[in-house]
Design a protein around this motif. Sequence first.
Motif, PDB file in Angstrom:
ATOM      1  N   ALA A 129      67.095  40.632 -91.884  1.00 33.24           N
ATOM      2  CA  ALA A 129      66.308  40.932 -90.696  1.00 33.24           C
ATOM      3  C   ALA A 129      64.831  41.062 -91.048  1.00 33.24           C
ATOM      4  CB  ALA A 129      66.792  42.229 -90.061  1.00 33.24           C
ATOM      5  N   HIS A 130      63.985  40.866 -90.050  1.00 30.32           N
ATOM      6  CA  HIS A 130      62.555  41.069 -90.235  1.00 30.32           C
ATOM      7  C   HIS A 130      62.263  42.567 -90.333  1.00 30.32           C
ATOM      8  CE1 HIS A 130      61.161  36.909 -89.673  1.00 30.32           C
ATOM      9  NE2 HIS A 130      62.145  36.789 -88.803  1.00 30.32           N
ATOM     10  N   PRO A 131      61.152  42.953 -90.969  1.00 31.31           N
ATOM     11  CA  PRO A 131      60.829  44.378 -91.088  1.00 31.31           C
ATOM     12  C   PRO A 131      60.702  45.033 -89.726  1.00 31.31           C
ATOM     13  CG  PRO A 131      59.447  43.061 -92.541  1.00 31.31           C
ATOM     14  CD  PRO A 131      60.190  42.100 -91.661  1.00 31.31           C
ATOM     15  N   GLY A 132      61.125  46.272 -89.642  1.00 31.63           N
ATOM     16  CA  GLY A 132      61.057  47.038 -88.410  1.00 31.63           C
ATOM     17  C   GLY A 132      61.341  48.495 -88.709  1.00 31.63           C
ATOM     18  N   PHE A 133      61.314  49.298 -87.661  1.00 30.77           N
ATOM     19  CA  PHE A 133      61.537  50.734 -87.843  1.00 30.77           C
ATOM     20  C   PHE A 133      62.935  51.006 -88.374  1.00 30.77           C
ATOM     21  CE2 PHE A 133      62.844  54.946 -86.346  1.00 30.77           C
ATOM     22  CZ  PHE A 133      61.798  55.719 -86.829  1.00 30.77           C
ATOM     23  N   LEU A 135      64.704  49.144 -90.385  1.00 30.95           N
ATOM     24  CA  LEU A 135      64.734  48.854 -91.811  1.00 30.95           C
ATOM     25  C   LEU A 135      64.063  49.968 -92.605  1.00 30.95           C
ATOM     26  CD1 LEU A 135      65.395  46.870 -94.086  1.00 30.95           C
ATOM     27  CD2 LEU A 135      63.169  45.809 -93.698  1.00 30.95           C
ATOM     28  N   LEU A 136      62.949  50.496 -92.086  1.00 31.02           N
ATOM     29  CA  LEU A 136      62.277  51.611 -92.744  1.00 31.02           C
ATOM     30  C   LEU A 136      63.186  52.826 -92.812  1.00 31.02           C
ATOM     31  CD1 LEU A 136      59.805  53.098 -93.894  1.00 31.02           C
ATOM     32  CD2 LEU A 136      59.080  53.514 -91.525  1.00 31.02           C
ATOM     33  N   GLU A 137      63.855  53.129 -91.704  1.00 34.98           N
ATOM     34  CA  GLU A 137      64.746  54.289 -91.685  1.00 34.98           C
ATOM     35  C   GLU A 137      65.920  54.104 -92.639  1.00 34.98           C
ATOM     36  OE1 GLU A 137      66.818  57.197 -88.352  1.00 34.98           O
ATOM     37  OE2 GLU A 137      66.516  55.074 -87.888  1.00 34.98           O
ATOM     38  N   GLU A 138      66.457  52.877 -92.692  1.00 40.95           N
ATOM     39  CA  GLU A 138      67.569  52.606 -93.601  1.00 40.95           C
ATOM     40  C   GLU A 138      67.134  52.754 -95.051  1.00 40.95           C
ATOM     41  OE1 GLU A 138      70.663  49.015 -94.854  1.00 40.95           O
ATOM     42  OE2 GLU A 138      69.121  48.670 -93.343  1.00 40.95           O
ATOM     43  N   THR A 139      65.941  52.269 -95.380  1.00 40.07           N
ATOM     44  CA  THR A 139      65.440  52.375 -96.744  1.00 40.07           C
ATOM     45  C   THR A 139      65.257  53.833 -97.141  1.00 40.07           C
ATOM     46  OG1 THR A 139      64.286  50.267 -96.489  1.00 40.07           O
ATOM     47  CG2 THR A 139      63.577  51.687 -98.289  1.00 40.07           C
ATOM     48  N   LEU A 140      64.662  54.618 -96.264  1.00 43.14           N
ATOM     49  CA  LEU A 140      64.469  56.042 -96.557  1.00 43.14           C
ATOM     50  C   LEU A 140      65.802  56.771 -96.646  1.00 43.14           C
ATOM     51  CD1 LEU A 140      61.388  56.812 -94.277  1.00 43.14           C
ATOM     52  CD2 LEU A 140      61.419  56.557 -96.762  1.00 43.14           C
ATOM     53  N   ALA A 141      66.768  56.365 -95.801  1.00 39.79           N
ATOM     54  CA  ALA A 141      68.080  57.014 -95.834  1.00 39.79           C
ATOM     55  C   ALA A 141      68.799  56.741 -97.150  1.00 39.79           C
ATOM     56  CB  ALA A 141      68.934  56.533 -94.663  1.00 39.79           C
ATOM     57  N   ARG A 142      68.609  55.557 -97.715  1.00 45.36           N
ATOM     58  CA  ARG A 142      69.228  55.270 -99.013  1.00 45.36           C
ATOM     59  C   ARG A 142      68.630  56.141-100.110  1.00 45.36           C
ATOM     60  NH1 ARG A 142      72.159  50.403 -99.446  1.00 45.36           N
ATOM     61  NH2 ARG A 142      72.148  49.139 -97.554  1.00 45.36           N
ATOM     62  N   ALA A 143      67.346  56.474 -99.980  1.00 42.34           N
ATOM     63  CA  ALA A 143      66.682  57.269-101.011  1.00 42.34           C
ATOM     64  C   ALA A 143      66.841  58.771-100.787  1.00 42.34           C
ATOM     65  CB  ALA A 143      65.201  56.916-101.057  1.00 42.34           C
ATOM     66  N   LEU A 144      66.882  59.205 -99.523  1.00 40.20           N
ATOM     67  CA  LEU A 144      66.888  60.635 -99.210  1.00 40.20           C
ATOM     68  C   LEU A 144      68.182  61.120 -98.587  1.00 40.20           C
ATOM     69  CD1 LEU A 144      63.315  60.873 -97.649  1.00 40.20           C
ATOM     70  CD2 LEU A 144      63.980  61.317-100.014  1.00 40.20           C
ATOM     71  N   GLY A 145      69.078  60.198 -98.214  1.00 42.60           N
ATOM     72  CA  GLY A 145      70.286  60.594 -97.512  1.00 42.60           C
ATOM     73  C   GLY A 145      70.078  60.521 -96.007  1.00 42.60           C
ATOM     74  N   PRO A 146      71.103  60.867 -95.214  1.00 45.00           N
ATOM     75  CA  PRO A 146      70.993  60.804 -93.744  1.00 45.00           C
ATOM     76  C   PRO A 146      69.850  61.668 -93.217  1.00 45.00           C
ATOM     77  CG  PRO A 146      73.277  61.115 -94.432  1.00 45.00           C
ATOM     78  CD  PRO A 146      72.439  61.279 -95.664  1.00 45.00           C
ATOM     79  N   TRP A 147      69.328  61.293 -92.063  1.00 46.44           N
ATOM     80  CA  TRP A 147      68.235  61.979 -91.384  1.00 46.44           C
ATOM     81  C   TRP A 147      67.010  62.104 -92.303  1.00 46.44           C
ATOM     82  CZ3 TRP A 147      69.232  62.432 -86.364  1.00 46.44           C
ATOM     83  CH2 TRP A 147      70.577  62.514 -85.971  1.00 46.44           C
ATOM     84  N   PRO A 148      66.447  60.993 -92.757  1.00 46.21           N
ATOM     85  CA  PRO A 148      65.339  61.073 -93.719  1.00 46.21           C
ATOM     86  C   PRO A 148      64.053  61.640 -93.139  1.00 46.21           C
ATOM     87  CG  PRO A 148      65.678  58.803 -93.005  1.00 46.21           C
ATOM     88  CD  PRO A 148      66.820  59.600 -92.449  1.00 46.21           C
ATOM     89  N   PHE A 149      63.741  61.338 -91.875  1.00 48.17           N
ATOM     90  CA  PHE A 149      62.469  61.803 -91.318  1.00 48.17           C
ATOM     91  C   PHE A 149      62.429  63.323 -91.167  1.00 48.17           C
ATOM     92  CE2 PHE A 149      62.393  57.319 -89.919  1.00 48.17           C
ATOM     93  CZ  PHE A 149      61.181  56.956 -90.483  1.00 48.17           C
ATOM     94  N   PRO A 150      63.497  63.985 -90.661  1.00 45.23           N
ATOM     95  CA  PRO A 150      63.476  65.456 -90.660  1.00 45.23           C
ATOM     96  C   PRO A 150      63.325  66.040 -92.064  1.00 45.23           C
ATOM     97  CG  PRO A 150      65.178  64.668 -89.173  1.00 45.23           C
ATOM     98  CD  PRO A 150      64.667  63.469 -89.923  1.00 45.23           C
ATOM     99  N   LYS A 151      63.922  65.394 -93.057  1.00 49.66           N
ATOM    100  CA  LYS A 151      63.789  65.899 -94.430  1.00 49.66           C
ATOM    101  C   LYS A 151      62.353  65.776 -94.918  1.00 49.66           C
ATOM    102  CE  LYS A 151      68.551  64.911 -95.775  1.00 49.66           C
ATOM    103  NZ  LYS A 151      69.440  64.038 -96.550  1.00 49.66           N
ATOM    104  N   ILE A 152      61.712  64.660 -94.598  1.00 55.65           N
ATOM    105  CA  ILE A 152      60.309  64.503 -94.994  1.00 55.65           C
ATOM    106  C   ILE A 152      59.455  65.565 -94.302  1.00 55.65           C
ATOM    107  CG2 ILE A 152      58.314  62.980 -94.845  1.00 55.65           C
ATOM    108  CD1 ILE A 152      60.193  60.617 -95.167  1.00 55.65           C
ATOM    109  N   GLY A 153      59.755  65.839 -93.033  1.00 62.41           N
ATOM    110  CA  GLY A 153      59.022  66.877 -92.310  1.00 62.41           C
ATOM    111  C   GLY A 153      59.202  68.246 -92.939  1.00 62.41           C
TER     112      GLY A 153
END
Length: 399
Positions: A129-133, A135-153
């Motif tokens: 797939a082309h880059p998109g939100f 894909l970004l969320e999936e990439t962060l989830a692989r590195a940080l686990g589920p719900w990556p944005f709340p964890k970053i917050g």
Amino acid sequence: MTRGRSLCLAALLAFCSPYPVRFAIEGKSYALLVLFVGLAWWWRRRLLQSVGSSTVFARDLLLYGITVCLAALTHFYGLFLFAAAAAWDLWQQRWRLGGIATLALLPALVWIAYAAAYLFRDSTGGWLAHPGFALLEETLARALGPWPFPKIGLFVLLMLALRRWGRLSAGDDGDEGHRRDLQPVVVAGSLVDQSGLIPSALMLLAVVAVSFVKPLAFSRYFVVLVPAVLPLIAVKLGGLRLNLRGSALALVALTALTVLWWQQSYIGLHPGLGSAGGREQDNFRAISQSLAGQLERYGRRARLLNLSDHMEVAAGRMLSNPMPWGDDAALQKRLDQPPLPSVTWLASSGPDQSMRRRLKPLIKRAEQGGYTCREDGPQIEYTRVLRCTLMTSSVGDSQ
């Protein structure tokens, strides 16, 4: 003391973070790639610090070139990463460092030229797939686990709390040089440069930019960023000068992070969760197990199906098949050699659209040979098994 904390943090982050745990058990090249990338950054850092005599420098330069070559030959993203490193070092006028990396990339470039007919055909990578939100969320989830944005917050809030209430006051911390070292200055020769973070960031930006034209950015490939990111985070956090309140807060946060990461790292690996244990958009294991003992088995990706059989046999989950899987050419050859088998099996694994595309020419060959094909296999996501039965009239014709 600071060095000891940083080493412990780096070991802990590498030991229980989702990315390394996930790829450590897969029969793919990612764990090996991370090893070569980590070694290359190690030798590059030694070269930037110019440790030892000219003989030691020459040895380190050679070892850096070897590890860069191995990383580039192991995976495309190893090539991309150290192409960015070579460009950055040449830009900084580090001629020997950039030159040895450039030379080390040549074997991988030669291989790409040799395999260009396959690598650059339209169907290769057509499912990306082309880059998109997402894909970004999936990439962060692989590195940080589920719900990556709340964890970053939460991490940002933690750092703000430590900065506001948990750090030693200026009067208690007289080591001005130490505090200056902790400032995130992005310049040549700084910690972010020596860790490999600058070339990693350049590679990331280039890959995402190219992906808008030709999709490249599979989330799992960004595992190459781990050897640069984790040590840098460990050094930065390990160098924090905290008071008693800040130390207690950091200990609670680190304990919660460790427990959460350790539990979430294994979610995708548990055979009772997800798509029958499938961690990607394929499940060759289910096909191997469902058609164990059958003779006439064909699929477009016969090599992967045979590899799956071999792994299941080695694990003791099934007996060895007397005949391997065949591809579409093998199916056509079999149909030209009567007497024909009464039953032939066709199978594929992957996303539904890809499975249908791969099975279509096989089904066409089988039907032209007098077979009627119907689905007859495990109803498992990312798998499709067809039972092709020879029609009675065709049996007489083949005899």
